[in-house]
Design a protein around this motif. Structure first.
Motif, PDB file in Angstrom:
ATOM      1  N   ARG A 195       0.674  -1.072   0.259  1.00 33.55           N
ATOM      2  CA  ARG A 195      -0.174   0.078  -0.093  1.00 33.55           C
ATOM      3  C   ARG A 195       0.878   1.189   0.146  1.00 33.55           C
ATOM      4  NH1 ARG A 195      -4.598  -1.511  -2.119  1.00 33.55           N
ATOM      5  NH2 ARG A 195      -5.333  -3.370  -1.027  1.00 33.55           N
ATOM      6  N   VAL A 196       2.226   0.947   1.151  1.00 30.80           N
ATOM      7  CA  VAL A 196       2.895   2.388   0.374  1.00 30.80           C
ATOM      8  C   VAL A 196       3.835   2.853  -1.016  1.00 30.80           C
ATOM      9  CG1 VAL A 196       4.759   3.290   1.508  1.00 30.80           C
ATOM     10  CG2 VAL A 196       3.441   2.110   3.123  1.00 30.80           C
ATOM     11  N   VAL A 197       3.874   1.429  -1.607  1.00 31.98           N
ATOM     12  CA  VAL A 197       4.392   1.675  -2.352  1.00 31.98           C
ATOM     13  C   VAL A 197       3.299   2.222  -4.074  1.00 31.98           C
ATOM     14  CG1 VAL A 197       4.857   0.041  -4.630  1.00 31.98           C
ATOM     15  CG2 VAL A 197       6.234   0.179  -2.670  1.00 31.98           C
ATOM     16  N   GLU A 198       1.947   1.758  -3.831  1.00 35.35           N
ATOM     17  CA  GLU A 198       0.607   2.504  -4.848  1.00 35.35           C
ATOM     18  C   GLU A 198       0.550   3.444  -3.977  1.00 35.35           C
ATOM     19  OE1 GLU A 198      -3.435   0.919  -5.194  1.00 35.35           O
ATOM     20  OE2 GLU A 198      -2.700   0.257  -3.153  1.00 35.35           O
ATOM     21  N   PRO A 204       0.244  11.705  -8.443  1.00 37.15           N
ATOM     22  CA  PRO A 204       0.628  11.763  -9.704  1.00 37.15           C
ATOM     23  C   PRO A 204      -1.515  12.020  -9.881  1.00 37.15           C
ATOM     24  CG  PRO A 204       1.897  10.585 -10.482  1.00 37.15           C
ATOM     25  CD  PRO A 204       1.660  10.269  -8.666  1.00 37.15           C
ATOM     26  N   VAL A 205      -2.126  10.332  -9.808  1.00 34.18           N
ATOM     27  CA  VAL A 205      -3.357  10.471 -10.060  1.00 34.18           C
ATOM     28  C   VAL A 205      -4.553  11.211  -8.418  1.00 34.18           C
ATOM     29  CG1 VAL A 205      -5.134   9.414  -9.604  1.00 34.18           C
ATOM     30  CG2 VAL A 205      -3.154   8.884 -10.929  1.00 34.18           C
ATOM     31  N   LEU A 206      -4.000  11.930  -7.412  1.00 36.04           N
ATOM     32  CA  LEU A 206      -4.135  12.109  -6.162  1.00 36.04           C
ATOM     33  C   LEU A 206      -4.114  13.589  -6.382  1.00 36.04           C
ATOM     34  CD1 LEU A 206      -2.884   9.253  -3.332  1.00 36.04           C
ATOM     35  CD2 LEU A 206      -5.521   9.874  -4.110  1.00 36.04           C
ATOM     36  N   ARG A 207      -2.813  13.831  -6.986  1.00 34.62           N
ATOM     37  CA  ARG A 207      -2.682  15.480  -6.578  1.00 34.62           C
ATOM     38  C   ARG A 207      -3.652  16.138  -7.705  1.00 34.62           C
ATOM     39  NH1 ARG A 207       3.618  16.279  -5.132  1.00 34.62           N
ATOM     40  NH2 ARG A 207       3.556  14.476  -3.637  1.00 34.62           N
ATOM     41  N   ALA A 208      -3.758  15.292  -9.174  1.00 40.84           N
ATOM     42  CA  ALA A 208      -4.587  15.846 -10.164  1.00 40.84           C
ATOM     43  C   ALA A 208      -5.827  15.731  -9.896  1.00 40.84           C
ATOM     44  CB  ALA A 208      -4.128  14.958 -11.078  1.00 40.84           C
ATOM     45  N   GLY A 209      -6.713  14.909  -8.424  1.00 40.12           N
ATOM     46  CA  GLY A 209      -7.666  15.030  -8.484  1.00 40.12           C
ATOM     47  C   GLY A 209      -7.852  16.033  -6.945  1.00 40.12           C
ATOM     48  N   GLY A 210      -6.624  16.716  -6.731  1.00 39.09           N
ATOM     49  CA  GLY A 210      -7.254  17.501  -5.745  1.00 39.09           C
ATOM     50  C   GLY A 210      -6.572  16.580  -4.136  1.00 39.09           C
ATOM     51  N   ARG A 211      -6.276  16.018  -3.789  1.00 36.50           N
ATOM     52  CA  ARG A 211      -6.434  15.117  -3.159  1.00 36.50           C
ATOM     53  C   ARG A 211      -5.299  14.431  -2.512  1.00 36.50           C
ATOM     54  NH1 ARG A 211      -9.121   9.313  -3.387  1.00 36.50           N
ATOM     55  NH2 ARG A 211      -8.862   9.881  -1.090  1.00 36.50           N
ATOM     56  N   SER A 212      -4.190  15.745  -3.177  1.00 34.67           N
ATOM     57  CA  SER A 212      -3.002  15.195  -2.115  1.00 34.67           C
ATOM     58  C   SER A 212      -2.488  15.284  -0.515  1.00 34.67           C
ATOM     59  CB  SER A 212      -1.848  16.528  -2.610  1.00 34.67           C
ATOM     60  OG  SER A 212      -2.471  17.743  -2.405  1.00 34.67           O
ATOM     61  N   ALA A 213      -3.501  16.606   0.082  1.00 39.08           N
ATOM     62  CA  ALA A 213      -3.875  17.166   1.095  1.00 39.08           C
ATOM     63  C   ALA A 213      -4.404  15.518   1.968  1.00 39.08           C
ATOM     64  CB  ALA A 213      -4.106  18.398   2.020  1.00 39.08           C
ATOM     65  N   GLN A 214      -5.202  15.060   1.587  1.00 36.44           N
ATOM     66  CA  GLN A 214      -6.524  14.053   1.903  1.00 36.44           C
ATOM     67  C   GLN A 214      -5.395  12.468   2.084  1.00 36.44           C
ATOM     68  OE1 GLN A 214      -9.927  13.096  -0.005  1.00 36.44           O
ATOM     69  NE2 GLN A 214     -10.377  15.353  -0.333  1.00 36.44           N
ATOM     70  N   ARG A 215      -6.127  11.913   3.362  1.00 38.21           N
ATOM     71  CA  ARG A 215      -5.626  10.152   3.768  1.00 38.21           C
ATOM     72  C   ARG A 215      -5.850   9.432   2.975  1.00 38.21           C
ATOM     73  NH1 ARG A 215      -3.432  11.021   9.235  1.00 38.21           N
ATOM     74  NH2 ARG A 215      -3.103   8.518   9.028  1.00 38.21           N
ATOM     75  N   PHE A 216      -5.162   8.980   2.375  1.00 37.50           N
ATOM     76  CA  PHE A 216      -5.103   7.239   1.593  1.00 37.50           C
ATOM     77  C   PHE A 216      -5.685   6.867   2.653  1.00 37.50           C
ATOM     78  CE2 PHE A 216      -3.082   4.228  -1.188  1.00 37.50           C
ATOM     79  CZ  PHE A 216      -4.496   4.228  -2.696  1.00 37.50           C
ATOM     80  N   ALA A 217      -7.223   6.056   2.407  1.00 37.25           N
ATOM     81  CA  ALA A 217      -7.543   5.038   3.068  1.00 37.25           C
ATOM     82  C   ALA A 217      -7.054   3.941   3.348  1.00 37.25           C
ATOM     83  CB  ALA A 217      -9.248   4.865   2.653  1.00 37.25           C
ATOM     84  N   LEU A 219      -3.815   3.243   2.925  1.00 37.85           N
ATOM     85  CA  LEU A 219      -2.889   3.085   3.476  1.00 37.85           C
ATOM     86  C   LEU A 219      -3.466   2.734   4.435  1.00 37.85           C
ATOM     87  CD1 LEU A 219      -0.094   2.855   3.917  1.00 37.85           C
ATOM     88  CD2 LEU A 219      -0.253   5.512   2.930  1.00 37.85           C
ATOM     89  N   ASP A 220      -4.199   3.475   4.883  1.00 41.98           N
ATOM     90  CA  ASP A 220      -4.509   4.077   6.745  1.00 41.98           C
ATOM     91  C   ASP A 220      -4.708   2.699   7.578  1.00 41.98           C
ATOM     92  OD1 ASP A 220      -3.281   6.289   6.548  1.00 41.98           O
ATOM     93  OD2 ASP A 220      -5.504   7.301   6.683  1.00 41.98           O
ATOM     94  N   ASP A 221      -5.616   2.184   6.508  1.00 45.54           N
ATOM     95  CA  ASP A 221      -6.555   0.565   6.944  1.00 45.54           C
ATOM     96  C   ASP A 221      -5.306  -0.469   7.557  1.00 45.54           C
ATOM     97  OD1 ASP A 221      -8.515   2.144   7.094  1.00 45.54           O
ATOM     98  OD2 ASP A 221      -9.275   0.844   4.640  1.00 45.54           O
ATOM     99  N   ALA A 222      -4.407  -0.613   6.045  1.00 48.17           N
ATOM    100  CA  ALA A 222      -3.586  -1.401   5.950  1.00 48.17           C
ATOM    101  C   ALA A 222      -2.142  -1.412   7.217  1.00 48.17           C
ATOM    102  CB  ALA A 222      -2.400  -1.209   4.552  1.00 48.17           C
ATOM    103  N   LEU A 223      -2.062   0.318   7.552  1.00 50.47           N
ATOM    104  CA  LEU A 223      -1.136   0.390   8.605  1.00 50.47           C
ATOM    105  C   LEU A 223      -1.752   0.322   9.767  1.00 50.47           C
ATOM    106  CD1 LEU A 223       0.564   3.525   7.383  1.00 50.47           C
ATOM    107  CD2 LEU A 223       1.326   1.665   7.356  1.00 50.47           C
ATOM    108  N   ARG A 224      -3.362   0.849  10.084  1.00 53.92           N
ATOM    109  CA  ARG A 224      -3.695   0.500  11.070  1.00 53.92           C
ATOM    110  C   ARG A 224      -3.727  -1.553  11.531  1.00 53.92           C
ATOM    111  NH1 ARG A 224      -6.983   4.856   9.918  1.00 53.92           N
ATOM    112  NH2 ARG A 224      -8.536   3.242   8.397  1.00 53.92           N
TER     113      ARG A 224
END
Length: 567
Positions: A195-198, A204-217, A219-224
């Motif tokens: 998930r970290v690699v993903e 690029p996709v996250l930033r193009a969608g304006g989600r660069s400041a949002q958490r990546f669900a 990845l968060d789930d995998a880390l939890r």
């Protein structure tokens, strides 16, 4: 653990490992026996004539020197055996991976093997070099000291002996309780790493969608999950650690109370009680270290089990008497092939006469790339046969088959070397003139001329320092240099710009001249010059014929062609 290690490595490594184990065990016994000399030393020191302790003290010093020498030699043997095992493990793993079918190397498998071949192998063989000595010392030395106690005073020795089965039971229970936790944590760790690699690749996709400041669900789930698994692992280890501590403390307390009772009753002297307590204290540290060493051994055993699973993977069988194909025609005869739970092909048949070109088209997921993989024997079919020159590919030795085939895929992988190194992989013994000729034919010479390093330019890992079109030109030049009579092409221009696409097409045309070709096409305009076109869908050939003939039929191919004209 040692038995599994020898099973994985092969019994040619058994002798040095057994010699090392025997030497380390002897060292641990000598360490325990040396403490027996503390009995007369302390008895004389606290007796009426302290000077009588000097000879015993000298003997104790000599025993310590002997132990130190044995410890040095056993550690040296351990390091040498570890290095030998490391070399043997890498050789065996490398040889085995080289014999596994190419279809085995999925993306997940490559990542798993890269981890196993790195830290996994080091952790496994590090058992001999770093863990075996301390582990045997933690087991054998306390048992030897208990034997000394029994010889000195059977009552105190018997009290200490009761702790031995308790420690064994605690270790077994701790191992069982933590094994599942270790496996779960490894799975969660692998998931989180992916998930970290993903997450990094998706920037690029996250930033193009304006989600660069949002958490990546994801990845968060995998880390939890990894955090929960780590907590469960720690909690599963605690009972063993606490149990060992309680047993050691209880043993020491029992010996103290029993020794005091015997001393007050006159059954034993104060010096002897003090000696027993010193021996008990000396055996406590190794016993307490079992929890830490045992955890490391279990982790190494888990890595070893994963290595064993890879090494147990059966390579494709080789023909006992290989047959050399007389020609270069291709045939797929009533082939059924399953990949996992999915049936990719059922009763599939097609043929490509020698020197002709077959273009394979169809929707995504129809099995076009899988067809190329079967022709190159990345996998074996479940039913039917794939033939080269009239000979079943299973009857041709792997090296001979790959010598007949040049493959150019859409995703090109280049080794981290120079351009020349990567081209010469096609035929290392090629002359400079042959190398320059294929570079010109593949339009690679244009790339080489504008690069400062020319042929000596490093391409980076995977060829990342070159563009997609430049990597394709290197790949085509490599295939040209190989000069194989059969060429398999997975559409190599679908992601290229017009300039590179034109250059690569010219190289491909030169590569196909006079060869048997199977071309998987994603861009419909690349198939018009094929001798025959096969439309693949649902694991079977829906239509087959020449371009003009298929257009006149107005079937699936015609629909695909017309759709491509509007895009």
């Amino acid at each position: 653990m040692i038995r599994m290690l020898l099973h994985v490595l092969g019994h040619e490594h058994a002798r040095p490992v057994r010699r090392t184990v025997a030497l380390m065990t002897t060292t641990a016994v000598v360490e325990g026996l040396s403490y027996a000399l503390l009995v007369p030393v302390l008895a004389n020191l606290f007796g009426g004539t302290p000077a009588d302790a000097l000879p015993w003290l000298a003997l104790f010093g000599g025993a310590v020197v002997i132990y130190a020498v044995l410890r040095y030699v056993s550690d040296l043997f351990g390091f040498r055996a570890g290095i030998s095992l490391l070399r043997g493990m890498y050789h065996r793993l490398g040889d085995h991976l080289a014999r596994l079918p190419l279809g085995w190397y999925s993306t997940g498998r490559v990542g798993e093997v890269s981890v196993l071949a790195g830290q996994g192998v080091l952790d496994t063989v590090g058992v001999i070099a770093h863990l075996l000595g301390p582990y045997l010392s933690a087991l054998v030395t306390p048992v030897t000291i208990v034997g000394v106690m029994l010889a000195f005073d059977w009552r105190l020795g018997l009290a200490a002996l009761v702790a031995v089965p308790l420690v064994a039971v605690i270790q077994l229970r701790a191992g069982r309780s933590t094994a599942a936790g270790d496996a779960d944590r490894h799975d969660r760790d692998t998931e989180a790493t992916g998930r970290v690699v993903e997450f990094l690749q998706a920037q690029p996709v996250l930033r193009a969608g304006g989600r660069s400041a949002q958490r990546f669900a994801l990845l968060d789930d995998a880390l939890r999950e990894l955090q929960r698994a780590s907590r469960r692992t720690v909690l599963s280890v605690l009972p063993g650690m606490i149990g060992l501590t309680l047993v050691v403390q209880a043993m020491f307390t029992v010996l103290l109370v029993l020794g005091a009772y015997l001393a007050l009753g006159g059954g034993i002297g104060v010096a002897e009680v003090l000696t027993i307590l010193v021996l008990a204290a000396r055996s406590a540290d190794p016993v307490l270290s079992l929890a830490d060493i045992g955890g490391k051994l279990r982790a190494a055993r888990s890595e070893l089990a994963r290595l064993d699973a890879v090494l147990r993977t059966e390579p494709l069988p080789e023909a006992p008497e290989p047959v050399q194909p007389a020609g270069h025609g291709l045939a797929v005869e009533s082939v059924t092939f399953r990949h996992g739970d999915r049936t990719v092909f059922h009763d599939l048949s097609l043929s490509v006469p020698e020197g002709q070109r077959l273009a394979v088209v169809g929707p995504s997921g129809a099995g076009k790339t899988t067809l190329l993989q079967l022709l190159a024997r990345f996998h074996d079919v479940d039913a039917g046969a794939v033939r080269v020159g009239g000979v079943d590919v299973r009857a041709i030795d792997s090296e001979g088959l790959m010598g007949q085939i040049a493959i150019v895929f859409q995703d090109v992988y280049l080794f981290d070397g120079t351009i020349e190194d990567n081209v010469r992989l096609g035929r290392p013994e090629a002359t400079e003139a042959e190398l320059r000729a294929v570079a010109s034919a593949a339009r690679l010479d244009e790339v080489i001329e504008r690069l400062p390093g020319g042929w000596a330019t490093h391409v980076g890992e995977g060829g990342t320092l070159l563009s997609g079109g430049e990597r394709q030109r290197v790949s085509i030049a490599r295939a040209l240099l190989k000069d194989a009579p059969i060429v398999l092409l997975d559409e190599v221009t679908s992601a290229l710009d017009p300039v590179n696409e034109r250059a690569v097409h010219e190289g491909i045309e030169r590569l196909m001249v006079g060869r048997t070709v199977v071309l998987v096409a994603h861009r419909m305009r690349t198939v018009q010059r094929a001798d025959r076109i096969a439309f693949l869908d649902g694991g079977r050939i829906v239509e087959e014929g020449r371009h003009d003939e298929l257009l006149r039929r107005g079937g699936r191919y015609a629909d695909f062609w017309n759709a491509s004209l509007t895009t």
